[in-house]
Scaffold this motif. Structure first.
Motif, PDB file in Angstrom:
ATOM      1  N   SER A  12     -17.149  -2.037   2.066  1.00 38.34           N
ATOM      2  CA  SER A  12     -17.795  -0.760   1.772  1.00 38.34           C
ATOM      3  C   SER A  12     -18.597  -0.829   0.481  1.00 38.34           C
ATOM      4  O   SER A  12     -19.735  -0.340   0.413  1.00 38.34           O
ATOM      5  CB  SER A  12     -16.756   0.361   1.681  1.00 38.34           C
ATOM      6  OG  SER A  12     -16.075   0.514   2.905  1.00 38.34           O
ATOM      7  N   TRP A  44     -20.686   4.669   8.540  1.00 37.29           N
ATOM      8  CA  TRP A  44     -19.700   3.830   7.838  1.00 37.29           C
ATOM      9  C   TRP A  44     -18.573   4.695   7.283  1.00 37.29           C
ATOM     10  O   TRP A  44     -17.393   4.326   7.362  1.00 37.29           O
ATOM     11  CB  TRP A  44     -20.396   3.065   6.725  1.00 37.29           C
ATOM     12  CG  TRP A  44     -19.532   2.023   6.071  1.00 37.29           C
ATOM     13  CD1 TRP A  44     -18.502   2.226   5.210  1.00 37.29           C
ATOM     14  CD2 TRP A  44     -19.620   0.606   6.254  1.00 37.29           C
ATOM     15  NE1 TRP A  44     -17.949   1.037   4.822  1.00 37.29           N
ATOM     16  CE2 TRP A  44     -18.611   0.026   5.445  1.00 37.29           C
ATOM     17  CE3 TRP A  44     -20.455  -0.225   6.988  1.00 37.29           C
ATOM     18  CZ2 TRP A  44     -18.427  -1.354   5.362  1.00 37.29           C
ATOM     19  CZ3 TRP A  44     -20.268  -1.593   6.898  1.00 37.29           C
ATOM     20  CH2 TRP A  44     -19.264  -2.150   6.111  1.00 37.29           C
ATOM     21  N   THR A  45     -18.917   5.842   6.708  1.00 33.16           N
ATOM     22  CA  THR A  45     -17.903   6.708   6.110  1.00 33.16           C
ATOM     23  C   THR A  45     -16.933   7.233   7.164  1.00 33.16           C
ATOM     24  O   THR A  45     -15.718   7.304   6.928  1.00 33.16           O
ATOM     25  CB  THR A  45     -18.573   7.888   5.379  1.00 33.16           C
ATOM     26  OG1 THR A  45     -19.485   7.370   4.397  1.00 33.16           O
ATOM     27  CG2 THR A  45     -17.539   8.758   4.685  1.00 33.16           C
ATOM     28  N   LEU A  81     -14.624   4.507   7.961  1.00 30.06           N
ATOM     29  CA  LEU A  81     -13.678   4.284   6.873  1.00 30.06           C
ATOM     30  C   LEU A  81     -12.610   5.368   6.831  1.00 30.06           C
ATOM     31  O   LEU A  81     -11.460   5.102   6.460  1.00 30.06           O
ATOM     32  CB  LEU A  81     -14.439   4.241   5.552  1.00 30.06           C
ATOM     33  CG  LEU A  81     -13.683   3.690   4.340  1.00 30.06           C
ATOM     34  CD1 LEU A  81     -13.274   2.235   4.577  1.00 30.06           C
ATOM     35  CD2 LEU A  81     -14.537   3.793   3.091  1.00 30.06           C
TER      36      LEU A  81
END
Length: 379
Positions: free
Chosen positions: A199, A34-35, A38
């Motif tokens: 997030s 996810w990071t 992002l």
């Protein structure tokens, strides 16, 4: 709004990087995916913001591609979180196809609505994948981070569909974001704040899961899988209250392994652990669904039997001893007998008190042990 999108994405990346360090190593992969997704968002926003400074093919095509790729990585992360196949090639393929089409409609055949349709179609697929991965949480009752995150992902799907329909019905070949329609602005605002909101929801999902695991560890004995002593206070007293309310009897059995210390001394703690697990497994087979089985500590277990009188409790104790005799424990090729001293106590419904029953059953169990063990003693 683009500057806001860049700042929000950067700050959320910092937040996720710090939060991820506090989770166990085995749980960090979804957050890492996810990071990474992002981190692509600020670069995409910067490229879009440089429209007119860099060639449109680079600004429009690559900028949108990075934003879409960020959502593709979010799909992978959520699927990884739920233990589903990540299907990276599917999501990356959607982004690659959209990027190729954007290059065409931003370069040799410039067409604003065509770019919007391509971008919207890819966004629908990606946000739908995100919503589907989160969809099981929509069936749960009450508030949860997963439920709220799933609802926000569904909102993203609906917003992208609205934009797709608007540009299908009224295409604008020479349009731009500077004369955007209502659906353009809605999608733009969602893209600016959506990644940050999703997030934060994803982080809360990890936190909720960690909390549930802590609750499970606190309420379950790690060795035998039965209730831990702490959980007995809550669930056992609830059964006692129910027995008093309904005027039903309540019984307690306190079990103690007679040869536990001797087996530990002779064969080691592995043999003792096997005895405890075997006793717990056989005890489950003689209990009903509403009965409780708890490890009090060491080699002592307690059974709480709602709507059961002293005769019924004695029958359960006899069945347990018979079950242990019928299926003896085998350890390293040898049979290990499991003699039990069992104290039994029961009370009428209006007098049901769990603490008093356990004390009486414990006293009866010690009477059984002083009498030679391997027997049932009623209080």
């Amino acid at each position: 709004m683009m500057v806001v999108g860049v700042l929000l994405s950067l700050l959320t990346v910092v937040l996720l990087a710090q939060v991820g360090r506090s989770f166990p190593v085995g749980r960090r992969r979804p957050l890492r995916i996810w990071t990474v997704g992002l981190m692509l968002q600020p670069i995409g926003w910067l490229l879009l913001a440089m429209r007119g400074v860099v060639p449109p093919v680079l600004s429009i095509s690559l900028g949108n591609a990075l934003l879409l790729l960020g959502f593709a990585e979010m799909c992978r992360a959520v699927r990884s979180f739920h233990g589903l196949p990540e299907r990276r090639w599917l999501w990356w393929g959607v982004v690659a196809a959209a990027t190729a089409a954007l290059l065409v409609f931003a370069g040799p055949y410039p067409n604003y609505s065509a770019r919007v349709l391509v971008n919207s179609a890819a966004a629908i697929v990606l946000t739908s994948g995100l919503a589907l991965a989160l969809s099981p949480s929509l069936d749960r009752v009450g508030f949860s981070a997963a439920r709220l995150t799933a609802a926000f992902a569904v909102l993203g799907v609906l917003t992208a569909v609205w934009r797709f329909v608007e540009h299908s019905l009224a295409p604008r070949a020479n349009g731009s974001l500077f004369d955007a329609g209502p659906s353009d602005m809605a999608v733009f605002m969602y893209a600016c704040v959506g990644a940050t909101f999703l997030s934060l929801g994803f982080v809360l999902m990890h936190t909720e899961r960690a909390y549930e695991e802590l609750r499970r560890l606190a309420s379950q004995d790690a060795l035998t899988g039965v209730l831990a002593r702490g959980a007995l206070d809550e669930r056992g007293h609830a059964l006692a209250s129910e027995s008093r309310r309904l005027s039903q009897p309540l019984a307690v059995l306190l079990l103690d392994l007679d040869q536990f210390t001797a087996v530990n001394d002779r064969l080691g703690h592995e043999a003792g652990d096997c005895m405890l697990r075997h006793l717990a497994a056989r005890a489950r087979l003689v209990l009903r669904g509403e009965d409780l089985l708890c490890r009090m500590g060491g080699d002592e277990f307690v059974m709480v039997l709602p709507n059961t009188d002293i005769q019924g409790a004695h029958i359960v104790a006899s069945r347990l001893r018979g079950s242990l005799a019928a299926v003896p424990l085998r350890f390293r090729g040898d049979e290990l007998p499991i003699p039990l001293s069992i104290g039994v106590a029961a009370s009428a419904g209006p007098d049901a008190d769990l603490t008093a029953l356990i004390t009486r059953a414990d006293q009866a169990m010690y009477v059984a042990k002083r009498a030679g063990g391997d027997r049932i003693q009623a209080a």
